[in-house]
Design a protein around this motif. Structure first.
Motif, mmCIF file in Angstrom:
data_model
loop_
_atom_site.group_PDB
_atom_site.id
_atom_site.type_symbol
_atom_site.label_atom_id
_atom_site.label_comp_id
_atom_site.label_asym_id
_atom_site.label_seq_id
_atom_site.Cartn_x
_atom_site.Cartn_y
_atom_site.Cartn_z
ATOM 1 N N ILE A 107 -17.247 26.290 -28.388
ATOM 2 C CA ILE A 107 -17.120 25.172 -29.334
ATOM 3 C C ILE A 107 -15.690 24.956 -29.801
ATOM 4 O O ILE A 107 -15.398 23.948 -30.448
ATOM 5 C CB ILE A 107 -18.048 25.382 -30.555
ATOM 6 N N ALA A 108 -14.789 25.866 -29.481
ATOM 7 C CA ALA A 108 -13.371 25.691 -29.812
ATOM 8 C C ALA A 108 -12.572 26.664 -28.944
ATOM 9 O O ALA A 108 -13.063 27.746 -28.616
ATOM 10 C CB ALA A 108 -13.122 25.964 -31.297
ATOM 11 N N PRO A 109 -11.332 26.308 -28.560
ATOM 12 C CA PRO A 109 -10.627 25.038 -28.838
ATOM 13 C C PRO A 109 -11.111 23.871 -27.982
ATOM 14 O O PRO A 109 -10.811 22.722 -28.287
ATOM 15 C CB PRO A 109 -9.176 25.395 -28.511
ATOM 16 N N LEU A 281 -14.741 30.378 -20.921
ATOM 17 C CA LEU A 281 -14.684 31.194 -22.126
ATOM 18 C C LEU A 281 -13.448 32.082 -22.115
ATOM 19 O O LEU A 281 -12.701 32.152 -23.100
ATOM 20 C CB LEU A 281 -15.951 32.047 -22.257
ATOM 21 N N LEU A 282 -13.220 32.761 -21.007
ATOM 22 C CA LEU A 282 -12.084 33.680 -20.920
ATOM 23 C C LEU A 282 -10.755 32.935 -20.920
ATOM 24 O O LEU A 282 -9.759 33.414 -21.475
ATOM 25 C CB LEU A 282 -12.218 34.539 -19.657
ATOM 26 N N ARG A 283 -10.744 31.767 -20.307
ATOM 27 C CA ARG A 283 -9.513 30.971 -20.257
ATOM 28 C C ARG A 283 -9.096 30.523 -21.652
ATOM 29 O O ARG A 283 -7.907 30.327 -21.929
ATOM 30 C CB ARG A 283 -9.711 29.770 -19.338
ATOM 31 N N ALA A 284 -10.062 30.356 -22.554
ATOM 32 C CA ALA A 284 -9.771 29.871 -23.902
ATOM 33 C C ALA A 284 -9.277 30.969 -24.834
ATOM 34 O O ALA A 284 -8.910 30.689 -25.978
ATOM 35 C CB ALA A 284 -11.025 29.217 -24.486
ATOM 36 N N LEU A 285 -9.247 32.208 -24.380
ATOM 37 C CA LEU A 285 -8.779 33.305 -25.221
ATOM 38 C C LEU A 285 -7.255 33.345 -25.292
ATOM 39 O O LEU A 285 -6.562 33.004 -24.323
ATOM 40 C CB LEU A 285 -9.276 34.648 -24.683
ATOM 41 N N ALA A 286 -6.746 33.803 -26.409
ATOM 42 C CA ALA A 286 -5.324 34.084 -26.564
ATOM 43 C C ALA A 286 -5.201 35.548 -26.982
ATOM 44 O O ALA A 286 -6.031 36.370 -26.611
ATOM 45 C CB ALA A 286 -4.692 33.137 -27.571
ATOM 46 N N GLY A 287 -4.180 35.870 -27.765
ATOM 47 C CA GLY A 287 -3.993 37.252 -28.148
ATOM 48 C C GLY A 287 -3.273 38.029 -27.071
ATOM 49 O O GLY A 287 -2.770 37.460 -26.094
ATOM 50 N N PRO A 288 -3.212 39.361 -27.209
ATOM 51 C CA PRO A 288 -2.490 40.179 -26.230
ATOM 52 C C PRO A 288 -3.058 40.011 -24.820
ATOM 53 O O PRO A 288 -4.266 39.807 -24.635
ATOM 54 C CB PRO A 288 -2.711 41.605 -26.742
ATOM 55 N N VAL A 289 -2.165 40.105 -23.837
ATOM 56 C CA VAL A 289 -2.613 40.123 -22.444
ATOM 57 C C VAL A 289 -3.324 41.447 -22.190
ATOM 58 O O VAL A 289 -2.888 42.513 -22.646
ATOM 59 C CB VAL A 289 -1.427 39.943 -21.483
ATOM 60 N N ALA A 306 -8.629 38.255 -30.608
ATOM 61 C CA ALA A 306 -9.777 37.371 -30.849
ATOM 62 C C ALA A 306 -9.328 35.925 -30.954
ATOM 63 O O ALA A 306 -8.242 35.626 -31.441
ATOM 64 C CB ALA A 306 -10.457 37.793 -32.146
ATOM 65 N N GLY A 307 -10.242 35.039 -30.499
ATOM 66 C CA GLY A 307 -9.968 33.622 -30.565
ATOM 67 C C GLY A 307 -8.791 33.223 -29.675
ATOM 68 O O GLY A 307 -8.262 34.037 -28.918
ATOM 69 N N PRO A 308 -8.352 31.952 -29.764
ATOM 70 C CA PRO A 308 -8.986 30.905 -30.590
ATOM 71 C C PRO A 308 -10.359 30.469 -30.072
ATOM 72 O O PRO A 308 -10.980 29.584 -30.655
ATOM 73 C CB PRO A 308 -7.973 29.761 -30.523
ATOM 74 N N ALA A 309 -10.794 31.067 -28.970
ATOM 75 C CA ALA A 309 -12.114 30.722 -28.445
ATOM 76 C C ALA A 309 -13.198 31.088 -29.453
ATOM 77 O O ALA A 309 -13.247 32.225 -29.946
ATOM 78 C CB ALA A 309 -12.364 31.445 -27.128
ATOM 79 N N ARG A 310 -14.060 30.131 -29.759
ATOM 80 C CA ARG A 310 -15.234 30.363 -30.591
ATOM 81 C C ARG A 310 -16.460 29.961 -29.781
ATOM 82 O O ARG A 310 -16.454 28.928 -29.090
ATOM 83 C CB ARG A 310 -15.177 29.547 -31.885
#
Length: 729
Positions: A107-109, A281-289, A306-310
């Motif tokens: 649902i985000a981003p 889902l995985l593509r929408a993740l950020a944070g540490p590699v 965590a996130g920005p994927a929700r």
């Protein structure tokens, strides 16, 4: 010249002697008679049966509670009856949830709705039976409707959460996504919930069973992009079987728990998905590699979050009670009919289940048919043979566990050995089980030819083990060791209730390692797939029948049961050495960790401008009271040698040896598991923990528990020695 003639004569005489002198068989005074019977058995095996039965049994989905599952049970029973077995179908009524609502949305981003469906393929005719196919889901997940930020947790095992902690990532209130592998699937939501996650998604990364391994199906054998792995996530390390009737058979009058009291359901909702659905889902993740070893084969950069994927995850299930149909077929023995040899393979599959479990089921049927023909020609086993086609293995060993719980008293009085198989395919022998049967198994596989290499199954397996050895010492030990070393059994198939609850010596036998297979628990585990990639000519199906068929014949006919206590005692000594090294390693790691913490404290204290709290030291491993256990193992080794050297040994004593390794109180926190030497690990699932009470207490840093469990195990092993020495009746 005379020397050359003499050498030639010697070699010729040796060869003729080898060809005419029967190899010894443990437990037999007349091995030639037994080998002649086994030759008759081999001649009665027909590989064409296996393909015909597989096509019939896998023609429609046959999960527990399905119409075709009952048809298969009736069909299998009719075969046993036609071969002369006293056959019955035993019914148990068990909890088996099926999905009612499955929603997974990013649902985000961005926004993405997961497809959650395996498409039909023209090359796989049975994949189009959409109205009969169970959707992709995890049985015994709880209902749930949760929304939260996403965190990637690699394989979702305890060590992975330590990596997340070092990266400053907390999963509390989050939804985690883990890839299949490196543990049994039920461990992933269990560990996630313990760390505060509110939902769990499990996906199949192509690195593990998709295009990272080979071409996807139908071009190749591996998992296509929209395929997902069904499976149970019940907490089976607590107990397998029906979640509502732990310890008793799930018969109509059985007392059942309320579902809210069931201890093996997950604490959070969990759903399996394909890698096609995982990519957005995985593509929408950020944070540490993610660390390099956490990266799969998907064309993305793996981030932890965590996130920005929700994501939004909603699951609801039909919490139904369904019938499980176990087919039980008996061939009564003659003079030792009160001693039972039990042989089993499950018949239920998640969908069509050609490889899992029908490949093993058809081999078992063929050995039963051939043994039935021997009986019709006048031969009779001394001991009673019982064949079992179990239902409900896939959701949690339901059919076998309920049957064992229902027949517990009879089994403990009459049970000698249980032999299990499951999936079977081209490759090498895979053998695990009670170590008192190691010599027995080695002699059987010494006498079974490998269909591809022209050597025995034993020789081929030993050659592979030597090649795969990681150290020179390990390689030397394997070269000098004539016997096959059996794997210790954890869980994951129907041997579990026999070995770890009822205390029946058990074996798990199959072939694997050369088939291409990447469609585990999917709609594509079909006859079309198996006949191309599994064992196309059923060469290893026949080899499996020869192997387990010989085991049955030898156990049924032996003058005395072929149990060897010395191998078991030496194996326990090896396990104890591992536990001592574990304690020493844990102590050294604790001391090293505390030195690092002291250095860090000094660094922080050196800066007067920064207030700090001293890091908490790790508790140091105290002295563990292992001497009584070491003494018990030394006594066990001495008693075992004397027992095996005795001119005669009581069958009754040998039948009860495995029972002597159990306690009615069971293991700490899980009384259903009574065996004190072999058990599935609390956080490994299928993987075994040997000397589990002591080993897991050390791993969990519960030092007083480790001492208590060492004393308990010492008493158990001393009781085993009493039995060997004839002082325990």
């Amino acid at each position: 010249m005379r020397r050359l003639l003499a050498l030639t004569l010697l070699l010729t005489t040796t060869l003729l002697f080898a060809q005419t002198t029967p190899k010894p068989i443990f437990g037999f005074s007349d091995p030639a008679k037994e080998q002649a019977l086994e030759a008759q058995f081999d001649a009665k095996l027909h590989r064409e049966d296996l393909g015909a039965w597989m096509k019939r049994l896998s023609a429609h989905p046959h999960h527990i509670g399905s119409p075709y599952g009952k048809e298969n049970a009736d069909f299998i029973a009719s075969l046993f009856k036609s071969w002369g077995y006293d056959t019955a179908i035993e019914r148990f009524d068990v909890l088996f949830p099926t999905p009612k609502t499955r929603v997974l949305e990013l649902i985000a981003p961005d926004r993405y709705a997961a497809k959650l469906a395996e498409p039909a393929l023209a090359e796989d005719p049975t994949s189009s039976q959409l109205s009969e196919i169970l959707p992709t889901y995890n049985a015994y997940s709880v209902d749930g409707d949760v929304t939260g930020e996403l965190v990637y947790v690699n394989y979702g095992i305890p060590a992975d959460y330590e990596v997340l902690e070092r990266n400053g990532i907390d999963v509390r209130g989050k939804i985690v996504i883990a890839r299949y592998g490196h543990s049994w699937r039920g461990i992933k939501p269990k560990v996630a919930a313990e760390h505060g996650a509110i939902g769990c998604i499990i996906y199949s990364d192509p690195f593990d069973d998709g295009y990272g391994e080979g071409d996807p199906f139908p071009k190749g054998a591996y998992r296509p992009d929209q395929s997902a792995q069904r499976g149970s996530v019940a907490d089976m390390p607590v107990h397998p079987g029906d979640p509502l009737t732990p310890g008793v058979g799930a018969t109509p009058g059985a007392k059942r728990l309320d579902r809210s009291q069931a201890t093996t359901l997950t604490k959070i909702p969990v759903l399996p998905i394909s890698y096609g659905d995982a990519v957005p889902l995985l593509r929408a993740l950020a944070g540490p590699v993610a660390p390099s070893e956490w990266r799969g084969a998907l064309p993305i950069t793996y981030h932890l979050g965590a996130g920005p994927a929700r994501v939004h995850l909603k699951l609801e299930f039909n919490w139904n009670t369904v019938p499980a149909y176990d087919v039980i077929a008996r061939l009564a023995g003659s003079d030792l009919a009160d001693q039972w040899i039990v042989r089993g393979n499950h018949h239920d599959g998640w969908v069509h289940g050609a490889a899992d479990p029908i490949s093993g089921q058809v081999a078992m049927l063929e050995e039963a048919r051939a043994i039935g023909e021997l009986a019709k020609s006048g031969w009779r086993p001394r001991r009673t043979l019982i064949f079992a086609a179990w239902d409900g293995e896939e959701p949690g060993l339901l059919g076998s566990t309920e049957w064992v719980e229902q027949h517990m008293a009879e089994l403990q009085e009459h049970g000698v050995v249980y032999i299990n198989s499951d999936s079977n395919s081209r490759g090498f022998l895979d053998a695990g089980g009670s170590h008192s049967l190691e010599r027995f198994v080695s002699e059987v596989v010494r006498d079974v030819p490998d269909p591809e290499r022209g050597v025995s199954v034993l020789e081929r397996r030993r050659a592979r083990d030597i090649v795969d050895a990681e150290t020179t010492e390990e390689r030397r030990e394997l070269r000098n060791r004539a016997q096959l070393r059996l794997d210790a059994l954890g869980s994951g198939s129907d041997f579990t209730p026999f070995l770890q609850h009822a205390g029946i010596a058990s074996l798990a036998i199959g072939y694997e390692g050369e088939a291409e297979y990447g469609v585990y628990h999917s709609v594509y585990d079909s006859f079309a797939h198996y006949s191309r990639f599994g064992d196309p000519n059923f060469d290893y199906g026949i080899t499996q029948a020869k192997t387990t068929g010989r085991m049955l014949l030898r156990l049924a006919n032996a003058d005395s049961l072929p149990f060897e206590a010395t191998t078991f005692a030496d194996t326990v000594a090896r396990y104890l050495d591992e536990v001592v090294k574990l304690a020493d390693r844990t102590r050294a790691e604790s001391e090293e960790k505390n030195l690092e913490l002291k250095d860090r404290t000094m660094e922080l204290a050196a800066d007067p401008l920064k207030p700090f709290a001293a890091p908490k030291e790790v508790d140091v491993v105290p002295h563990l009271e292992l001497a009584p256990l070491q003494n018990a193992v030394a006594r066990l080794q001495k008693a075992a040698k004397a027992f095996d050297a005795a001119p005669s040994r009581s069958d009754r004593t040998m039948m009860y040896l495995e029972r002597a390794l159990s306690r009615d109180e069971g293991l700490p926190g899980r009384p259903w598991y009574r065996h004190q030497v072999y058990a599935p690990g609390l956080y490994t699932g299928y993987g075994v923990k040997t000397l589990p009470g002591v080993r897991e207490a050390i791993e969990q840093r519960k030092w007083s528990d480790a001492n208590a469990q060492a004393a308990i195990l010492a008493n158990v092993l001393n009781g085993y020695s009493d039995l060997l020495e004839g002082t325990r009746r």
